[in-house]
Enzyme design. Sequence first.
Site, PDB file in Angstrom:
ATOM      1  CB  THR A 130      -0.849  -0.065   1.318  1.00  0.00           C
ATOM      2  OG1 THR A 130      -1.755  -0.917   1.256  1.00  0.00           O
ATOM      3  CG2 THR A 130      -1.947   1.179   1.257  1.00  0.00           C
ATOM      4  CB  THR A 408      -9.880  -0.342   5.404  1.00  0.00           C
ATOM      5  OG1 THR A 408     -11.257   0.574   5.625  1.00  0.00           O
ATOM      6  CG2 THR A 408      -8.920   0.589   4.459  1.00  0.00           C
ATOM      7  CD  GLU A 410      -4.767  -8.933   2.923  1.00  0.00           C
ATOM      8  OE1 GLU A 410      -4.874  -9.789   1.790  1.00  0.00           O
ATOM      9  OE2 GLU A 410      -3.483  -8.400   2.872  1.00  0.00           O
TER      10      GLU A 410
END
Length: 623
Positions: A130, A408, A410
């Site tokens: 991320t 939120t 995964e």
Amino acid sequence: MVIEALRDLLDGRWASLRRGSVELLGQLKPPGELEREEYRAWVLEQMHALAAGGHPLIGFPTEHGGRDDVGGSVVAFEVLGFGDLSLMVKAGVQWGLFGGAVQALGTARHHDRYLRAIMDLELPGCFAMTETGHGSDVQHLRTTATYDPDTEEFVVHTPDPSARKDYIGNAARDGRMAVVFAQLVTGGEGRGVHAVLVPIRDSSGAPMPGVRIEDCGPKAGLNGVDNGRLWFERVRVPRENLLNRYGDVAPDGTYSSPVEGEGRRFFTMLGTLVRGRISVAGGAGSATKKALALAVRYGDARRQFTRPDTGDEVVVLDYLAHQRRLLPALATSYALHFAQEELVSALHDVADDRQQRELESRAAGLKAVATWHATHTIQTCREACGGAGYLSENLIAGLKADTDVFTTFEGDNTVLLQLVAKGLLTSYRDHVGDLDPWGMARFVADQAVNVVIERTAARAIIDRLVSGSSDALLDRGWQVRQFEDRERHVLEGLARRLRRASKEDAFDVFNAAQDHVLHAARVHVDRIVLEAFVAAVDRCGDPEATALLDQVCDLYALSTIEADRAWFLEHGRLTPQRAKAVSQAVNELCRRLRPHARTLVDAFGIPETWLTAPISGPEVDRP
């Protein structure tokens, strides 16, 4: 005994492993109230206890000391959800994400060098995917890994502030190495997203040259997990650090891959990491069960207001309003448990590309539904326990804070449901999921509008039930027909809307239909979950437990129909009188199941050491 029969069914295919994991968890002691750094230290200490107990070995290859049980590793992770959720998440980062990426994306050279150290916790690691500017849109993240043939090294670089790696578990304190997802560049040509192993700390714990690390700071929950941010300033790593199962770079910079096409390669790589998404759904389910166990125990003991005829105070779970809060949620937790079990078996047994695509789509849908169910149900349990539910010592407040982010990570739930709908409409399994809105609209336009409902593993049972069904509300065949008819109608309607798109307005048409897209995905998942529950009831060998589960399944089916009764009314599937009858049936099922509420939560098998809250006592006799 009914509790044992239910627990045997819930334990399922991995019963022995599940009970062993429960026993291991029961040996750990809850942390109590700790400051953040103390909490992080406690979590790391418990990680070593899990490693010593063999927890991380389950999913890794036998040739490296593991047990090669992929499904079992997810089940063991689920069990950790009965305990401390920071411990569960940190274990997932270390052995599921970091170790899982090395195992799935690496080759023998990586396995031989790293897997044993990862399992033993000698090499704590991170999963650095991320970015601040790219969360769900992984394909367009901006970190680069540029190959230098003169030194046979990759140069890993953060080109701008939005490309920093963010929310990375294990990064702020304990991680020594990261699997960094970056745009691979070799010979001046971009090759798409690949994963590279990058050391981030030396043996003393200091950041490696060119690596900048920052603590994300206090969070709403999961503060035992050391989430951090990572920047890379032209950090050089050896060519061998590329996890090269799906893409490799020769010493001279020549790129090769067994998978043709950047899009196909990207989705193939991500598909190997689906275990993490499935694990989050299971962990959320365990946390939800724990909240329900606490709330039901409290509701079974707490008394409030007197009956006029006797003068006795009433147990709050005897109130219909209280039953309405907890029992449909409990029924849904049972339904999701059986759907999760089928999903884990599919993960364990997946044998070809088609099954892999089906697995990815189902994992996305169940993760979204299970984590939203957790958020809603844990809040409901908090409210059902009044002020007591707000106290930290009674555990529900902590569950609420810790699971909030599950919707939120995964995969953002809204994005995941769009992926499910896209798969239903565009044969995602055959088209690798990389169609743009115009490509998807064009594909839909080429297909027959009639949607064929694909059966789950319960197809033989379902066909039998549907073919012999009546119109009675408690007829299982009627219930299944309502779920199937809703799914078919919603999907056909969505297909017709998308057919109107042209190349110029494809995005706008798709964007304007997103509410329809999300509904299509949700009703599909509802049907999958119901069929899993039906199959579980069918294989239950204890008559008394079967009779009880029949009613729980009825409650799941009818409460789901009731929750979407606006659609059923708008589309003529229910008359107003019939809709009222559904609500009356839900009320009656709650009344019938009330005496069994404690039995149903006790069957989850949660270790008592992790239910030690004032709210869960004093003990009361089960009716």
